[in-house]
Design a protein around this motif. Structure first.
Motif, PDB file in Angstrom:
ATOM      1  N   LEU A  87       0.856  -1.190   0.000  1.00  0.00           N
ATOM      2  CA  LEU A  87       0.000   0.000   0.000  1.00  0.00           C
ATOM      3  C   LEU A  87       0.891   1.239   0.000  1.00  0.00           C
ATOM      4  N   CYS A 141     -10.609  -1.689   1.560  1.00  0.00           N
ATOM      5  CA  CYS A 141      -9.650  -1.350   0.518  1.00  0.00           C
ATOM      6  C   CYS A 141      -9.967  -2.216  -0.701  1.00  0.00           C
ATOM      7  N   CYS A 164      -6.768   2.343  -0.935  1.00  0.00           N
ATOM      8  CA  CYS A 164      -7.941   2.772  -0.175  1.00  0.00           C
ATOM      9  C   CYS A 164      -8.900   3.584  -1.034  1.00  0.00           C
TER      10      CYS A 164
END
Length: 269
Positions: A208, A240, A257
């Motif tokens: 991420l 997410c 996200c």
């Protein structure tokens, strides 16, 4: 003032010839003592005799030292004294090991068993992204590792330099996920300055990046925008989406996200 001319019109010898004054040239070396000249000649003779040989010998010694250094880098460290069997190992046990082999995606460490255990790059540092194992390890380095997994039947031993409470909890293959799949309640494992590694139940952690975290809307005009999720170990991400999949790559799982619609708007303004 003018040279005399004889009957035949030729100039006289007195007019043709010019007086030349020969100057005596004296160099500095003529003024130096004879001992100095002898010392210079002796030094020149020594340079001619030993100078080239000395350079060759020095160069050969330097090359030999470089070759020996390369041999030491390629030479595998010795195995640790065998002190435990694979059947006696349990997950979570800690050992002092020695790095015996480096690979781009990990390292083999001897902990005193009949085989070397493998440490993946994702298990080398807790809060730091490691691109290659050789960036943080070298042959012969002593490292403390814990047993992550052991299989005496197939002679497999998996190790980790990170505590097991930070390791993965699932074993799903990357191919079991789909692009833009929605995930809920996933936990952040490790954090780096620009990204986080998230446990989504796969065999590898999901990546991420900070640009995929997203920002919350402003509460009032001029107020700073706050990230949707604070990137800290142990934080639970409510939801997410899978943003990238590559089953052939060891780091082929990325999440975001941002919803698929928000990502499409950001990429196609």
């Amino acid at each position: 003032m003018y040279a005399r001319r004889n009957n035949k019109g030729a100039t006289s010898s007195a007019g043709r010839k010019k007086l030349s004054i020969k100057k005596n040239s004296i160099s500095d070396s003529d003024l130096q003592p004879e001992e100095w000249r002898q010392n210079r000649e002796a030094a020149r003779a020594r340079r001619l005799k030993h100078g080239r040989n000395a350079k060759i010998e020095k160069r050969q010694a330097l090359l030999a030292a470089q070759q020996e250094f390369r041999k030491q880098l390629r030479r595998k460290p010795e195995y640790k004294e065998r002190c435990v069997e694979l059947e006696q190992l349990t997950v979570g046990d800690w050992f002092d090991g020695v790095v015996r082999k480096l690979r781009p995606h990990g390292a083999y460490v001897s902990i005193g068993t009949e085989i070397d255990g493998f440490v993946h790059v994702k298990d080398l540092r807790e809060n730091e992204f490691v691109q290659r194992a050789e960036d943080v390890l070298f042959l012969g380095q002593e490292i403390r590792v814990c047993v992550k997994g052991v299989d005496p039947d197939t002679k497999r031993l998996s190790l980790s330099a990170v505590a097991l409470d930070h390791t993965l909890t699932g074993d799903k293959a990357i191919s079991s996920f789909t692009l833009n799949q929605r995930l809920t309640n996933v936990r952040i494992m490790r954090v780096t300055p620009y990204a986080a590694f998230v446990d989504v139940g796969a065999i590898i952690p999901a990546y991420l990046h900070v640009t995929d975290v997203g920002l919350l809307p402003r509460k009032r005009i001029g107020a700073p925008r706050v990230p949707r999720v604070q990137l800290q170990p142990g934080i639970i991400i409510p939801e997410c989406w899978i943003s990238y999949l590559d089953p052939e790559s060891p780091r082929g799982l990325r999440i975001s996200c941002l919803t698929p619609e928000e990502r499409s708007v950001s990429t196609n303004p």
